[in-house]
Design an enzyme around this catalytic site. Structure first.
Site, PDB file in Angstrom:
ATOM      1  N   ARG A 159       0.825  -1.617   0.162  1.00 55.61           N
ATOM      2  CA  ARG A 159       0.242  -0.276   0.519  1.00 55.61           C
ATOM      3  C   ARG A 159       1.104   1.267  -0.115  1.00 55.61           C
ATOM      4  NH1 ARG A 159      -2.252  -3.290   4.236  1.00 55.61           N
ATOM      5  NH2 ARG A 159      -4.229  -4.328   3.612  1.00 55.61           N
ATOM      6  N   ARG A 263      -0.194  -1.709  -6.786  1.00 46.31           N
ATOM      7  CA  ARG A 263      -1.416  -3.105  -6.052  1.00 46.31           C
ATOM      8  C   ARG A 263      -2.433  -4.413  -7.004  1.00 46.31           C
ATOM      9  NH1 ARG A 263      -1.664  -4.880  -0.366  1.00 46.31           N
ATOM     10  NH2 ARG A 263      -3.293  -4.628   0.933  1.00 46.31           N
TER      11      ARG A 263
END
Length: 306
Positions: A159, A263
């Protein structure tokens, strides 16, 4: 919710205990304040229906609470509560059940999954588009850092804040792992790193980072800004957008991407490559596999695009 008054001493004590638990575990200050307030409304509802002990709460009780919330109006404009608001309450109640289990060796469960929210579709890049980003990396010290940025956010699926908070000591070369100390909800985890990425990080750490970027030899951050300090997520995002423009690819340039796009992309590509959903969830640091299931749909969509 601040105006609600609790009369039950046990609920008052649980609200305070929940707040202290969140604080001890290092939750964000806003969560330490907001979660107990949400639980105060839940406790107030329990009092109103004659449930005076937390041990009496069952799955049906939680369903009844959300039926109550669906009928309650907003305090400000008298409109109906949104599903996002309901989901926030559900998340808090589930977190409170974790607190009960952890601190009091008791708990209750609910099978409510969540309430649908209209969110914009997730952008996922093709593997060829990822290659274009890597190929667009400039041949200078910032380009070397950009390459590691792609490794961290795509190759390791971190993240935004997890990558920003990485320190040099968090790269465990001998074990082939990244130690993520600043995960979501302040949870920690280890992420596997392949040899190619480890070599890239080592080259960056021993060359561009030391000779051209770092101004204070005691700076712990893996990523270093032009000022020689830990960069912000926004500054890394600007570098990613710059790479997108440097690709010269009109399709890629038309896409609105961020660090989280990388991601999303690696998670989707791993599923397309045959990795089991449970392993992808572990790789991403998801507590619930439900959070990972979205990538099965994204994988099907990406495979259908020529």
């Amino acid at each position: 919710m601040k105006h609600l008054i609790l009369n039950n001493p046990s609920y008052i004590k649980l609200e305070e205990g929940f707040r202290e638990w969140l604080e001890i575990l290092g939750y964000a200050p806003v969560s330490v304040v907001s979660h107990p307030r949400i639980m105060r409304e839940f406790f107030n509802h329990l009092e109103s229906i004659g449930i005076n002990h937390i041990e009496q709460v069952e799955n049906e009780t939680v369903y009844g609470y959300f039926d109550y919330l669906k009928g309650r109006k907003k305090l400000r404009d008298n409109g109906a509560l949104t599903n996002s608001y309901l989901n926030k309450h559900l998340q808090t109640i589930k977190r409170f059940s974790d607190y009960l289990r952890d601190a009091h060796k008791q708990s209750f469960t609910t099978d409510i999954i969540g309430f649908p929210v209209n969110t914009p579709p997730q952008v996922v890049l093709h593997q060829k588009e990822i290659e274009l980003l890597y190929n667009a990396v400039p041949n200078d010290e910032y380009g070397i850092r950009d390459s590691v940025m792609l490794d961290i956010y795509y190759g390791c699926g971190l993240r935004k804040n997890e990558g920003v908070q990485l320190d040099m000591e968090d790269v465990l070369y001998d074990r082939g792992l990244l130690y993520v100390r600043a995960g979501k909800n302040y949870t920690e985890r280890y992420v596997p790193v392949n040899d190619k990425i480890l070599k890239n990080i080592r080259n960056y750490a021993n060359d561009a980072r030391i000779s051209l970027l770092v101004k204070d030899k005691n700076e712990p951050s893996l990523f270093v800004s032009q000022r020689g300090e830990r960069p912000t997520g926004d500054s890394l995002l600007l570098r990613l957008k710059g790479l997108k423009e440097l690709t010269g690819n009109t399709v890629l340039q038309s896409k609105k991407i961020g660090l989280h796009t990388l991601r999303h992309s690696i998670a989707t590509h791993l599923l397309m490559g045959g990795m089991k959903l449970e392993n992808v969830a572990k790789f991403l640091g998801h507590k619930s596999i439900e959070s990972t299931q979205i990538y099965t749909h994204l994988a099907h969509e990406l495979q259908s695009i020529p």
